[in-house]
Design a protein around this motif. Structure first.
Motif, PDB file in Angstrom:
ATOM      1  N   LEU A  68      -7.279   3.917   4.407  1.00 44.80           N
ATOM      2  CA  LEU A  68      -6.890   5.065   3.598  1.00 44.80           C
ATOM      3  C   LEU A  68      -5.637   4.752   2.794  1.00 44.80           C
ATOM      4  N   GLU A  69      -4.639   4.171   3.421  1.00 42.23           N
ATOM      5  CA  GLU A  69      -3.405   3.814   2.713  1.00 42.23           C
ATOM      6  C   GLU A  69      -3.666   2.760   1.644  1.00 42.23           C
ATOM      7  N   TYR A  70      -4.548   1.812   1.939  1.00 39.67           N
ATOM      8  CA  TYR A  70      -4.891   0.777   0.964  1.00 39.67           C
ATOM      9  C   TYR A  70      -5.478   1.412  -0.306  1.00 39.67           C
ATOM     10  N   PHE A  71      -6.440   2.304  -0.132  1.00 34.25           N
ATOM     11  CA  PHE A  71      -7.086   2.914  -1.295  1.00 34.25           C
ATOM     12  C   PHE A  71      -6.136   3.848  -2.044  1.00 34.25           C
ATOM     13  N   LYS A  72      -5.233   4.507  -1.330  1.00 33.91           N
ATOM     14  CA  LYS A  72      -4.237   5.336  -2.008  1.00 33.91           C
ATOM     15  C   LYS A  72      -3.315   4.466  -2.854  1.00 33.91           C
ATOM     16  N   ILE A  91     -10.248   5.105 -10.902  1.00 34.82           N
ATOM     17  CA  ILE A  91      -9.531   6.180 -10.211  1.00 34.82           C
ATOM     18  C   ILE A  91     -10.519   7.154  -9.577  1.00 34.82           C
ATOM     19  N   SER A  92     -11.567   7.486 -10.299  1.00 30.82           N
ATOM     20  CA  SER A  92     -12.594   8.378  -9.771  1.00 30.82           C
ATOM     21  C   SER A  92     -13.233   7.793  -8.510  1.00 30.82           C
ATOM     22  N   TYR A  93     -13.511   6.494  -8.548  1.00 34.80           N
ATOM     23  CA  TYR A  93     -14.075   5.804  -7.380  1.00 34.80           C
ATOM     24  C   TYR A  93     -13.107   5.887  -6.197  1.00 34.80           C
ATOM     25  N   TYR A  94     -11.833   5.570  -6.438  1.00 34.45           N
ATOM     26  CA  TYR A  94     -10.846   5.628  -5.356  1.00 34.45           C
ATOM     27  C   TYR A  94     -10.713   7.046  -4.815  1.00 34.45           C
ATOM     28  N   ASN A  95     -10.758   8.055  -5.684  1.00 33.20           N
ATOM     29  CA  ASN A  95     -10.703   9.443  -5.214  1.00 33.20           C
ATOM     30  C   ASN A  95     -11.865   9.753  -4.286  1.00 33.20           C
ATOM     31  N   VAL A 140     -13.582   7.580  -2.441  1.00 36.03           N
ATOM     32  CA  VAL A 140     -13.383   6.840  -1.196  1.00 36.03           C
ATOM     33  C   VAL A 140     -12.332   7.534  -0.329  1.00 36.03           C
ATOM     34  N   ILE A 141     -11.232   7.941  -0.943  1.00 40.00           N
ATOM     35  CA  ILE A 141     -10.149   8.607  -0.200  1.00 40.00           C
ATOM     36  C   ILE A 141     -10.660   9.910   0.406  1.00 40.00           C
TER      37      ILE A 141
END
Length: 87
Positions: free
Chosen positions: A17-21, A59-63, A65-66
């Motif tokens: 979670l921290e990695y993707f943030k 950014i949409s992808y990371y959102n 995943v998060i």
């Protein structure tokens, strides 16, 4: 004499979670950079627009995943509490 930092236990899900943030934050910085270059004469407009679209998608992808990891954490916590209540 150097003082050692305490060892912090970090669970796998938390570290992901921290990695993707962190990656999202980096991508947001890059998007901001390219947005500021849309009116610049240093880059062709279409190139800056493509970069904005690219980083917007990232950014949409990371959102996504998060959000998934946060929901998984909530469900795991709830499941754990239900198991503890059943004992």
């Amino acid at each position: 004499m150097m003082q050692n930092d305490p060892i912090k236990v970090l669970f796998y899900d938390e570290s992901r979670l921290e990695y993707f943030k962190k990656q999202r934050s980096i991508a947001e910085g890059k998007l901001s950079f390219w947005k500021s270059r849309l009116d610049s004469s240093h880059y062709p407009v279409h190139y800056a627009e493509e970069k904005c679209a690219e980083y917007g998608s990232i950014i949409s992808y990371y959102n996504d995943v998060i959000r998934t990891l946060e929901n998984k954490a909530v469900l795991d916590d709830l499941s754990s509490r239900l198991e503890d209540d059943g004992k």
